[in-house]
Design a protein around this motif. Structure first.
Motif, PDB file in Angstrom:
ATOM      1  N   THR A 258      10.929 -16.012  -8.360  1.00 34.59           N
ATOM      2  CA  THR A 258      11.447 -15.336  -9.316  1.00 34.59           C
ATOM      3  C   THR A 258      10.839 -15.109 -10.618  1.00 34.59           C
ATOM      4  OG1 THR A 258      12.471 -17.303 -10.163  1.00 34.59           O
ATOM      5  CG2 THR A 258      13.987 -16.022  -8.804  1.00 34.59           C
ATOM      6  N   CYS A 259      10.735 -15.769 -11.544  1.00 39.76           N
ATOM      7  CA  CYS A 259      10.028 -15.495 -12.721  1.00 39.76           C
ATOM      8  C   CYS A 259       8.522 -15.732 -12.818  1.00 39.76           C
ATOM      9  CB  CYS A 259      10.758 -16.038 -14.007  1.00 39.76           C
ATOM     10  SG  CYS A 259      10.917 -17.679 -13.990  1.00 39.76           S
ATOM     11  N   TYR A 260       8.100 -16.417 -11.895  1.00 33.92           N
ATOM     12  CA  TYR A 260       6.848 -16.621 -11.857  1.00 33.92           C
ATOM     13  C   TYR A 260       5.672 -15.839 -10.980  1.00 33.92           C
ATOM     14  CZ  TYR A 260       9.073 -21.050 -13.261  1.00 33.92           C
ATOM     15  OH  TYR A 260       9.637 -21.826 -14.098  1.00 33.92           O
ATOM     16  N   ARG A 261       6.634 -14.633 -10.562  1.00 29.07           N
ATOM     17  CA  ARG A 261       5.867 -13.766  -9.673  1.00 29.07           C
ATOM     18  C   ARG A 261       4.960 -12.847 -10.522  1.00 29.07           C
ATOM     19  NH1 ARG A 261       9.600 -10.470  -6.444  1.00 29.07           N
ATOM     20  NH2 ARG A 261       7.783 -10.402  -5.000  1.00 29.07           N
ATOM     21  N   PRO A 262       3.762 -12.461 -10.148  1.00 28.75           N
ATOM     22  CA  PRO A 262       2.873 -11.769 -11.031  1.00 28.75           C
ATOM     23  C   PRO A 262       3.232  -9.971 -10.707  1.00 28.75           C
ATOM     24  CG  PRO A 262       1.662 -12.248  -9.031  1.00 28.75           C
ATOM     25  CD  PRO A 262       2.905 -13.099  -8.977  1.00 28.75           C
ATOM     26  N   PHE A 267       4.560  -4.458  -7.762  1.00 33.90           N
ATOM     27  CA  PHE A 267       4.455  -3.010  -7.251  1.00 33.90           C
ATOM     28  C   PHE A 267       3.723  -2.792  -6.079  1.00 33.90           C
ATOM     29  CE2 PHE A 267       5.138  -3.126 -11.702  1.00 33.90           C
ATOM     30  CZ  PHE A 267       5.904  -1.897 -11.929  1.00 33.90           C
ATOM     31  N   GLY A 268       3.973  -3.807  -5.197  1.00 32.53           N
ATOM     32  CA  GLY A 268       3.661  -3.695  -3.659  1.00 32.53           C
ATOM     33  C   GLY A 268       2.193  -3.900  -3.480  1.00 32.53           C
ATOM     34  N   TYR A 269       1.293  -4.421  -4.187  1.00 31.26           N
ATOM     35  CA  TYR A 269      -0.115  -5.013  -3.811  1.00 31.26           C
ATOM     36  C   TYR A 269      -0.207  -6.132  -2.799  1.00 31.26           C
ATOM     37  CZ  TYR A 269      -4.878  -5.617  -4.535  1.00 31.26           C
ATOM     38  OH  TYR A 269      -6.426  -5.724  -4.337  1.00 31.26           O
ATOM     39  N   GLY A 303      17.800 -12.358  -9.875  1.00 28.39           N
ATOM     40  CA  GLY A 303      16.576 -12.540  -9.579  1.00 28.39           C
ATOM     41  C   GLY A 303      15.989 -11.134  -8.889  1.00 28.39           C
ATOM     42  N   SER A 304      16.247 -10.205  -9.606  1.00 33.23           N
ATOM     43  CA  SER A 304      15.723  -8.723  -8.954  1.00 33.23           C
ATOM     44  C   SER A 304      14.587  -8.355  -9.559  1.00 33.23           C
ATOM     45  CB  SER A 304      16.768  -7.681  -9.236  1.00 33.23           C
ATOM     46  OG  SER A 304      16.645  -7.433 -10.664  1.00 33.23           O
ATOM     47  N   ASP A 305      13.562  -7.729  -8.690  1.00 35.19           N
ATOM     48  CA  ASP A 305      12.447  -7.195  -9.213  1.00 35.19           C
ATOM     49  C   ASP A 305      12.430  -6.274 -10.453  1.00 35.19           C
ATOM     50  OD1 ASP A 305      11.386  -8.799  -7.093  1.00 35.19           O
ATOM     51  OD2 ASP A 305      10.682  -6.839  -5.960  1.00 35.19           O
ATOM     52  N   ILE A 309      10.578  -7.092 -13.702  1.00 35.06           N
ATOM     53  CA  ILE A 309       9.581  -5.871 -14.130  1.00 35.06           C
ATOM     54  C   ILE A 309       9.951  -5.561 -15.939  1.00 35.06           C
ATOM     55  CG2 ILE A 309       8.936  -3.638 -14.291  1.00 35.06           C
ATOM     56  CD1 ILE A 309       9.005  -3.776 -10.985  1.00 35.06           C
ATOM     57  N   ARG A 310      11.077  -5.228 -16.004  1.00 34.79           N
ATOM     58  CA  ARG A 310      11.664  -4.957 -17.428  1.00 34.79           C
ATOM     59  C   ARG A 310      11.238  -5.910 -18.325  1.00 34.79           C
ATOM     60  NH1 ARG A 310      16.009  -5.430 -21.005  1.00 34.79           N
ATOM     61  NH2 ARG A 310      16.581  -3.713 -22.148  1.00 34.79           N
ATOM     62  N   SER A 311      11.734  -7.418 -17.906  1.00 40.15           N
ATOM     63  CA  SER A 311      11.330  -8.351 -18.852  1.00 40.15           C
ATOM     64  C   SER A 311       9.983  -8.645 -19.088  1.00 40.15           C
ATOM     65  CB  SER A 311      11.883  -9.865 -18.069  1.00 40.15           C
ATOM     66  OG  SER A 311      11.672 -10.852 -19.008  1.00 40.15           O
ATOM     67  N   ILE A 312       8.991  -8.434 -18.296  1.00 43.85           N
ATOM     68  CA  ILE A 312       7.505  -8.309 -18.427  1.00 43.85           C
ATOM     69  C   ILE A 312       7.317  -7.248 -19.263  1.00 43.85           C
ATOM     70  CG2 ILE A 312       5.323  -8.093 -17.377  1.00 43.85           C
ATOM     71  CD1 ILE A 312       6.392  -9.414 -14.953  1.00 43.85           C
ATOM     72  N   PHE A 313       7.904  -6.225 -18.784  1.00 50.38           N
ATOM     73  CA  PHE A 313       7.425  -4.940 -20.134  1.00 50.38           C
ATOM     74  C   PHE A 313       7.861  -4.877 -21.395  1.00 50.38           C
ATOM     75  CE2 PHE A 313       6.792  -1.605 -16.489  1.00 50.38           C
ATOM     76  CZ  PHE A 313       5.711  -2.436 -15.690  1.00 50.38           C
ATOM     77  N   THR A 314       9.077  -5.601 -21.574  1.00 50.93           N
ATOM     78  CA  THR A 314       9.396  -5.812 -23.103  1.00 50.93           C
ATOM     79  C   THR A 314       8.892  -6.647 -23.716  1.00 50.93           C
ATOM     80  OG1 THR A 314      11.338  -7.192 -22.162  1.00 50.93           O
ATOM     81  CG2 THR A 314      11.713  -4.820 -22.435  1.00 50.93           C
TER      82      THR A 314
END
Length: 387
Positions: A258-262, A267-269, A303-305, A309-314
């Motif tokens: 979940t929250c520890y994923r970079p 984005f599929g890398y 725990g959705s991607d 992503i939104r949490s990281i961006f905000t």
């Protein structure tokens, strides 16, 4: 200086922050000192900004002068003793006679067992043919043997038993880092020591070309709050040439927790490497040094991607090709258009944390993976200079 509601709320946060950074044996003592510091800052400051600065200076001073000998004991666990266990009720697993159920994981069951020499071991039971990639218990055992070192959990034994089960046996370690953080059982010095042990393990793994792929507080184990700490759970680790179904540029992106994923794997890398662990390690540091030990990013209730992503961006600000050049290599980058959130300051993201701890996080939790600080460099960061 005015005494409005916002100022009072800030004062309460600073008290909590001082308690977290102090390595006092009793939090009540730390709280008393925090109140003195805040009263002094309140009396001398002419603005909230000056007050914040005075409090931050006190927090950093407390963090830098913490005593290495202080401890906080677990009021429940410290009174438990292995003789109180009802060993006679345990089941037999291979040669291990007294196995008591301890924990159910998604892909394994952990039992606590006592050997003839009275030492305690953790018996991890898996069923290999039910595991799906990237989970591979045979590779887990191989990685653990290859990576055996001071801060990697020791693998004591492996064996196959009836029913196609494969068993891994480790020393029984009572605590994990997440449990200790959630219960406020660690001093600032102990937190720093455990984080140092985590980076020592990562430095060793990365030198071997091993990517752990599931760095999180609950995978950092210890037998007492004093440590030492060990990195555990290599069930989804990767090394070139070992995971035959995952070539270097075709690795599975559904790894990590979940929250520890970079962001790059969100984005599929698929060509990621050891820097995946370093982002996660930065999230662990943020959780450890921050007030309240909250997770840095919020993946939402399921725990959705997209929520992550939104949490990281905000938090870090919505990146673009200029601020995150790596986006040119991300397969899923252009599939969704995101709102342009401004970046927050690390002083606001980790308000109340020691300055050196915040700086360490900022060097690890970085969009461009090639610019993340290595484990070797992290161990030499000023945050660890007083360890």
């Amino acid at each position: 200086m005015g005494s409005d509601h916002a100022f009072i709320k800030s004062t309460l946060k600073r008290t909590t922050a001082y308690q977290c950074t102090s390595s006092s044996t009793a939090f009540s003592d730390a709280q008393s000192r925090a109140k003195l510091v805040e009263n002094d800052a309140y009396g001398h400051a002419t603005s909230k900004e000056e007050y914040d600065g005075l409090c931050q200076t006190a927090i950093d001073a407390a963090e830098n002068t913490s005593s290495a000998g202080s401890t906080i004991s677990d009021p429940i666990q410290s009174h438990q003793h292995q003789d109180q266990e009802n060993w006679s009720s345990g089941e037999k697993i291979g040669p291990y006679q007294y196995c008591l159920h301890h924990f159910d994981g998604l892909h394994s069951t952990i039992y606590k067992s006592k050997r003839e020499d009275r030492s305690l071991v953790a018996v991890k039971v898996t069923i290999p043919h039910l595991l799906t990639a990237p989970h591979d218990v045979y590779l887990e055992a191989r990685f653990l043997r290859e990576a055996a070192s001071t801060h990697v959990v020791p693998l004591l034994d492996t064996l196959k038993v009836d029913g196609g089960r494969f068993i891994l046996v480790f020393p029984f370690l009572r605590y994990d880092f997440e449990h200790l953080l959630r219960r406020d059982m660690l001093t600032a010095t102990q937190v720093k020591s455990h984080l140092g042990d985590m980076f020592s393990a990562l430095e060793h793994l990365h030198e071997l070309g091993i990517v752990h792929r599931d760095i999180k507080p609950s995978n950092i184990l210890m037998d007492s709050p004093e440590g030492p700490a060990y990195l555990a759970d290599f069930g989804i680790a990767w090394k070139e040439g070992y995971n035959l179904s995952e070539p270097f540029d075709q690795k599975i992106t559904d790894v990590g927790t979940t929250c520890y994923r970079p962001p790059e794997i969100l984005f599929g890398y698929r060509g990621y490497g050891t820097t995946l662990d370093l982002w996660a390690a930065g999230c662990v540091v943020a959780e450890a040094v921050g007030v309240g030990h909250k997770q840095l990013f919020d993946p939402g209730p399921v725990g959705s991607d997209l929520s992550l992503i939104r949490s990281i961006f905000t938090t870090l600000g919505t990146p673009d090709e200029e601020t995150w050049p790596e986006t040119k290599t991300l397969p899923d980058w252009s599939k969704v258009e995101f709102y342009k959130y401004p970046a927050k300051r690390w002083e606001d993201i980790l308000r109340g944390a020691p300055s050196s701890g915040r700086d360490l996080v900022s060097k690890l939790v970085h969009y461009e993976s090639s610019e993340r600080m290595s484990a070797h460099e992290a161990l030499r960061h000023p945050y660890f200079s007083t360890l």
